[in-house]
Design a protein around this motif. Structure first.
Motif, PDB file in Angstrom:
ATOM      1  N   GLY A  96       0.816  -1.211   0.000  1.00  0.00           N
ATOM      2  CA  GLY A  96       0.000   0.000   0.000  1.00  0.00           C
ATOM      3  C   GLY A  96       0.845   1.255   0.000  1.00  0.00           C
ATOM      4  O   GLY A  96       0.538   2.231  -0.713  1.00  0.00           O
ATOM      5  N   SER A  97       1.923   1.246   0.788  1.00  0.00           N
ATOM      6  CA  SER A  97       2.788   2.427   0.846  1.00  0.00           C
ATOM      7  C   SER A  97       3.512   2.658  -0.479  1.00  0.00           C
ATOM      8  O   SER A  97       3.710   3.802  -0.895  1.00  0.00           O
ATOM      9  N   LEU A  98       3.866   1.576  -1.161  1.00  0.00           N
ATOM     10  CA  LEU A  98       4.485   1.709  -2.489  1.00  0.00           C
ATOM     11  C   LEU A  98       3.490   2.300  -3.483  1.00  0.00           C
ATOM     12  O   LEU A  98       3.857   3.131  -4.327  1.00  0.00           O
ATOM     13  N   GLY A  99       2.241   1.871  -3.389  1.00  0.00           N
ATOM     14  CA  GLY A  99       1.208   2.431  -4.257  1.00  0.00           C
ATOM     15  C   GLY A  99       1.046   3.919  -4.034  1.00  0.00           C
ATOM     16  O   GLY A  99       0.949   4.700  -4.987  1.00  0.00           O
ATOM     17  N   ALA A 100       1.024   4.316  -2.757  1.00  0.00           N
ATOM     18  CA  ALA A 100       0.904   5.742  -2.441  1.00  0.00           C
ATOM     19  C   ALA A 100       2.098   6.519  -2.970  1.00  0.00           C
ATOM     20  O   ALA A 100       1.956   7.617  -3.525  1.00  0.00           O
ATOM     21  N   ALA A 101       3.289   5.946  -2.807  1.00  0.00           N
ATOM     22  CA  ALA A 101       4.510   6.621  -3.265  1.00  0.00           C
ATOM     23  C   ALA A 101       4.483   6.848  -4.774  1.00  0.00           C
ATOM     24  O   ALA A 101       4.917   7.897  -5.266  1.00  0.00           O
TER      25      ALA A 101
ATOM     26  N   LYS B  77      -1.379  15.085  -3.831  1.00  0.00           N
ATOM     27  CA  LYS B  77      -0.032  14.851  -3.324  1.00  0.00           C
ATOM     28  C   LYS B  77      -0.020  14.853  -1.796  1.00  0.00           C
ATOM     29  O   LYS B  77       0.601  13.986  -1.165  1.00  0.00           O
ATOM     30  N   GLN B  78      -0.709  15.812  -1.193  1.00  0.00           N
ATOM     31  CA  GLN B  78      -0.758  15.889   0.268  1.00  0.00           C
ATOM     32  C   GLN B  78      -1.459  14.675   0.873  1.00  0.00           C
ATOM     33  O   GLN B  78      -1.014  14.120   1.883  1.00  0.00           O
ATOM     34  N   LYS B  79      -2.556  14.261   0.253  1.00  0.00           N
ATOM     35  CA  LYS B  79      -3.255  13.064   0.730  1.00  0.00           C
ATOM     36  C   LYS B  79      -2.364  11.833   0.571  1.00  0.00           C
ATOM     37  O   LYS B  79      -2.313  10.968   1.452  1.00  0.00           O
TER      38      LYS B  79
ATOM     39  N   LEU C 289       0.907  11.699   0.559  1.00  0.00           N
ATOM     40  CA  LEU C 289       1.982  11.717   1.555  1.00  0.00           C
ATOM     41  C   LEU C 289       1.495  11.213   2.906  1.00  0.00           C
ATOM     42  O   LEU C 289       2.176  10.436   3.574  1.00  0.00           O
ATOM     43  N   ALA C 290       0.299  11.648   3.296  1.00  0.00           N
ATOM     44  CA  ALA C 290      -0.266  11.208   4.578  1.00  0.00           C
ATOM     45  C   ALA C 290      -0.530   9.706   4.562  1.00  0.00           C
ATOM     46  O   ALA C 290      -0.233   8.993   5.536  1.00  0.00           O
ATOM     47  N   LEU C 291      -1.071   9.209   3.457  1.00  0.00           N
ATOM     48  CA  LEU C 291      -1.349   7.775   3.341  1.00  0.00           C
ATOM     49  C   LEU C 291      -0.061   6.958   3.324  1.00  0.00           C
ATOM     50  O   LEU C 291       0.023   5.892   3.949  1.00  0.00           O
ATOM     51  N   LYS C 292       0.936   7.454   2.614  1.00  0.00           N
ATOM     52  CA  LYS C 292       2.227   6.758   2.557  1.00  0.00           C
ATOM     53  C   LYS C 292       2.808   6.616   3.965  1.00  0.00           C
ATOM     54  O   LYS C 292       3.279   5.544   4.348  1.00  0.00           O
ATOM     55  N   ASN C 293       2.755   7.697   4.723  1.00  0.00           N
ATOM     56  CA  ASN C 293       3.309   7.676   6.078  1.00  0.00           C
ATOM     57  C   ASN C 293       2.526   6.728   6.987  1.00  0.00           C
ATOM     58  O   ASN C 293       3.115   5.980   7.769  1.00  0.00           O
ATOM     59  N   ASP C 294       1.197   6.775   6.874  1.00  0.00           N
ATOM     60  CA  ASP C 294       0.366   5.874   7.691  1.00  0.00           C
ATOM     61  C   ASP C 294       0.662   4.413   7.358  1.00  0.00           C
ATOM     62  O   ASP C 294       0.834   3.578   8.258  1.00  0.00           O
TER      63      ASP C 294
END
Length: 208
Positions: free
Chosen positions: A31-36, A62-64, A66-71
């Motif tokens: 999921g984090s790779l997808g967000a990235a 982009k802001q959303k 970044l937040a999802l990637k971090n989560d």
């Protein structure tokens, strides 16, 4: 912490005979790779005169993202930590009736706790899927492949997370909790499936 490992180190840890990290942490990573990747598309769209009409939306995406990637990155370790708590509960003594009762309560408590990180991962992956679809639609077409991979990777993360939720549900006795989670899974699955199909359809139009 798992997140501090190198890519090869994390892969080797997954491949080892240790029960954790496992599929839950891998789902969070997907999921984090997808967000990235969605963020990457934004970076190749942001500030380009050719895409002046979508700059505000791209900035918001982009802001959303970044937040999802971090989560999702945080959930890589959270999933493994929650699993470790379940293992600790199973190792509690069970020699007396009181110990057996306490052990059973702790197992239930830990198992409910272990079902929550992958459920959060699933919810986050659905949000990443939405971003993937949008950047595939309005983002720089030179990064269409990256947007598509963002979507399919997030969908893999979603499916993996749901499997991890369900495996925990099989051991939980709290019927109210079970029904609430099952209802949520149905909603998330429908949304994820529909968005994923739209991503695949759009990718075939744009990429071939």
């Amino acid at each position: 912490m798992l997140i501090e490992k190198t890519v090869s180190g994390f892969i080797e840890e997954l491949a080892s005979n240790s029960p954790a990290p496992g599929g839950g942490s891998a789902a969070a990573l997907a999921g984090s790779l997808g967000a990235a990747l969605s963020i990457m598309v934004c970076n190749f769209t942001e500030g380009k005169p050719k895409f002046s009409g979508v700059q505000d939306e791209i900035s918001q995406i982009k802001q959303k993202g970044l937040a999802l990637k971090n989560d999702l990155t945080d959930y890589i370790d959270a999933d493994t930590n929650a699993f470790d708590e379940v293992m600790k509960a199973y190792k509690l003594p069970k020699d007396t009736d009181a110990e057996k009762t306490l052990r059973s309560e702790k197992i239930q408590e830990a198992t409910i706790g272990a079902s929550l990180p992958p459920l959060k991962v699933a919810e986050s992956c659905v949000e990443v899927l939405k971003l993937s679809l949008r950047v595939l639609t309005i983002g720089n077409p030179n990064t269409a492949c990256d947007a598509a991979v963002s979507g399919v990777t997030a969908y893999a993360g979603f499916q993996g997370a749901i499997f991890n939720v369900k495996i925990n549900l099989s051991s939980i006795k709290d019927e109210t909790f079970l029904q609430n989670v099952r209802d949520k899974i149905l909603v998330l699955q429908d949304e994820a499936d529909k968005t994923n199909q739209l991503i695949l359809d759009r990718a075939r139009e744009v990429i071939g």
